[in-house]
Design an enzyme around this catalytic site. Structure first.
Site, PDB file in Angstrom:
ATOM      1  N   CYS B 123       0.997  -1.308  -0.246  1.00 29.90           N
ATOM      2  CA  CYS B 123      -0.049   0.039   0.156  1.00 29.90           C
ATOM      3  C   CYS B 123       0.875   1.227   0.156  1.00 29.90           C
ATOM      4  O   CYS B 123       1.891   1.248  -0.748  1.00 29.90           O
ATOM      5  CB  CYS B 123      -0.946  -0.161   1.279  1.00 29.90           C
ATOM      6  N   ASP B 183      -7.314  -2.501  -9.227  1.00 22.68           N
ATOM      7  CA  ASP B 183      -6.885  -1.397  -8.556  1.00 22.68           C
ATOM      8  C   ASP B 183      -6.951   0.031  -9.148  1.00 22.68           C
ATOM      9  O   ASP B 183      -6.704   0.081 -10.244  1.00 22.68           O
ATOM     10  CB  ASP B 183      -5.261  -1.605  -7.941  1.00 22.68           C
ATOM     11  N   HIS B 215      -6.568  -3.488  -4.712  1.00 21.29           N
ATOM     12  CA  HIS B 215      -5.711  -3.199  -3.721  1.00 21.29           C
ATOM     13  C   HIS B 215      -5.661  -4.216  -2.518  1.00 21.29           C
ATOM     14  O   HIS B 215      -6.694  -4.693  -2.287  1.00 21.29           O
ATOM     15  CB  HIS B 215      -6.017  -1.839  -3.292  1.00 21.29           C
TER      16      HIS B 215
END
Lengths: 82, 246
Positions: B123, B183, B215
């Site tokens: 992330c 994503d 994600h």
């Protein structure tokens, strides 16, 4: 996704956290992964008082529909008082 | 092969000499072992990240996970610490590099280390892994769905993240990138832009984008977890580390 987008609102009021009531000074509002709610993304609000430390926090994670309903209810209720 | 391991909370010297908390997981044998600095995701220094550190140790690597929110929220619950860090705009890039450098130096100081160190980040940590690899001398780096390596962050984003693609010429090591096709941060177009920049700069890289994954597909405790992508991703990571950290 991690949206990273964060709105910060200065506010006054009180919140009740693990150690009881404390004065609030700010809130952050963001749409991101929840810590607890069983869905990929939620509208998250942290009611904070940074001066009292990171534990002085009241957090909610709402599904987007619930967040909109809550926002409308708040505006309607405040509108009635004006 | 699965190694017996030891995992513990320690204190390391981070950016500016600050003492920061870190989680160190290491195989119990004599080594020598490669090292991995694990850079946690935006939700913080939580159990999911510690679990990953232990997985690296069980695979024969010394893993050090610095708590990037040590300063904002020492001793706080991970979610409270992440909220406090977010409210303050996130982790400054310069401080991140200093903290990763401190973690890498700590690994290298251990008698069981082989002197090679990689970063891996998830992330926001994916972006920070790239940042560290462009700022420090590393042996390998892994970017797991890091946003804003390329692409302009939206107006009013509230966090300090700025694009890093201009630093690609300074990338010091091979880069493995693992992304989800669904994503949006980073989007497939942004991943393609980064890949082009790496290619044009003549850098060694390996990118994989997984269909049906978005994600955070490595996060087993979240609905975003995708078994097929995560399983293949772990295999890619260990093959990459076997090649560059031995």
């Amino acid at each position: 996704m991690c949206t990273y987008e964060t709105q910060r609102v200065e506010l006054s009021g009180s919140g009740k956290g693990p150690s009881g009531w404390f004065p609030l000074s700010a809130a952050t509002v963001y749409f991101d992964h929840p810590v607890h709610a069983p869905t990929e993304h939620t509208l998250n609000i942290d009611f904070l008082n940074p001066g009292l430390g990171p534990g002085s926090r009241v957090a909610v994670e709402l599904d987007p529909g619930s967040a909109c309903a809550l926002a409308e209810a708040i505006l309607a209720m405040v509108g009635k008082q004006e | 092969m699965s190694y017996d391991l030891k995992a513990e909370t320690i204190s390391i010297s981070g950016h500016g000499g600050d003492r920061i908390e870190a989680y160190l997981a290491q195989p119990l044998g004599a080594g020598p072992y490669g090292g991995v600095v694990v850079i946690h995701h935006l939700p913080g220094y939580d159990e999911g990240m510690k679990e990953k550190a232990r997985r690296f140790a069980a695979a024969g690597y010394i893993a050090c996970l610095p708590n990037l929110y040590s300063r904002e929220a020492p001793g706080a619950d991970p979610d409270d610490a992440a909220a406090a860090a977010r409210a303050q705009g996130g982790v400054p890039d310069e401080r991140l590099v200093g903290d990763v450098d401190g973690a890498a130096k700590h690994i290298k100081s251990l008698s069981t280390a082989n002197g090679k160190v990689a970063t891996i980040g998830y992330c926001s940590g994916g972006r920070q892994s790239f940042l560290a690899a462009c700022s420090l001398k590393l042996d390998a780096a892994v970017d797991c769905y890091g946003a804003f390596v390329v692409g302009t962050p939206p107006e009013g984003m509230g966090l300090r993240a700025t694009p890093l693609v201009h630093m690609v010429k300074d990338l010091s090591c091979p880069l493995l990138g693992l992304f989800g096709a669904d994503d949006q941060h980073p989007s497939p177009a942004e991943v393609a832009e980064l890949e082009m920049a790496l290619s044009e700069a003549g850098k060694t890289y390996e990118f994989h984008t997984y269909p049906g994954a978005s994600h955070a597909f490595f996060e087993v405790s979240r609905p975003s977890y995708r078994h097929d992508a995560a399983t293949d991703g772990w295999e890619k990571i260990f093959a990459f580390f076997s090649q560059y950290l031995s």
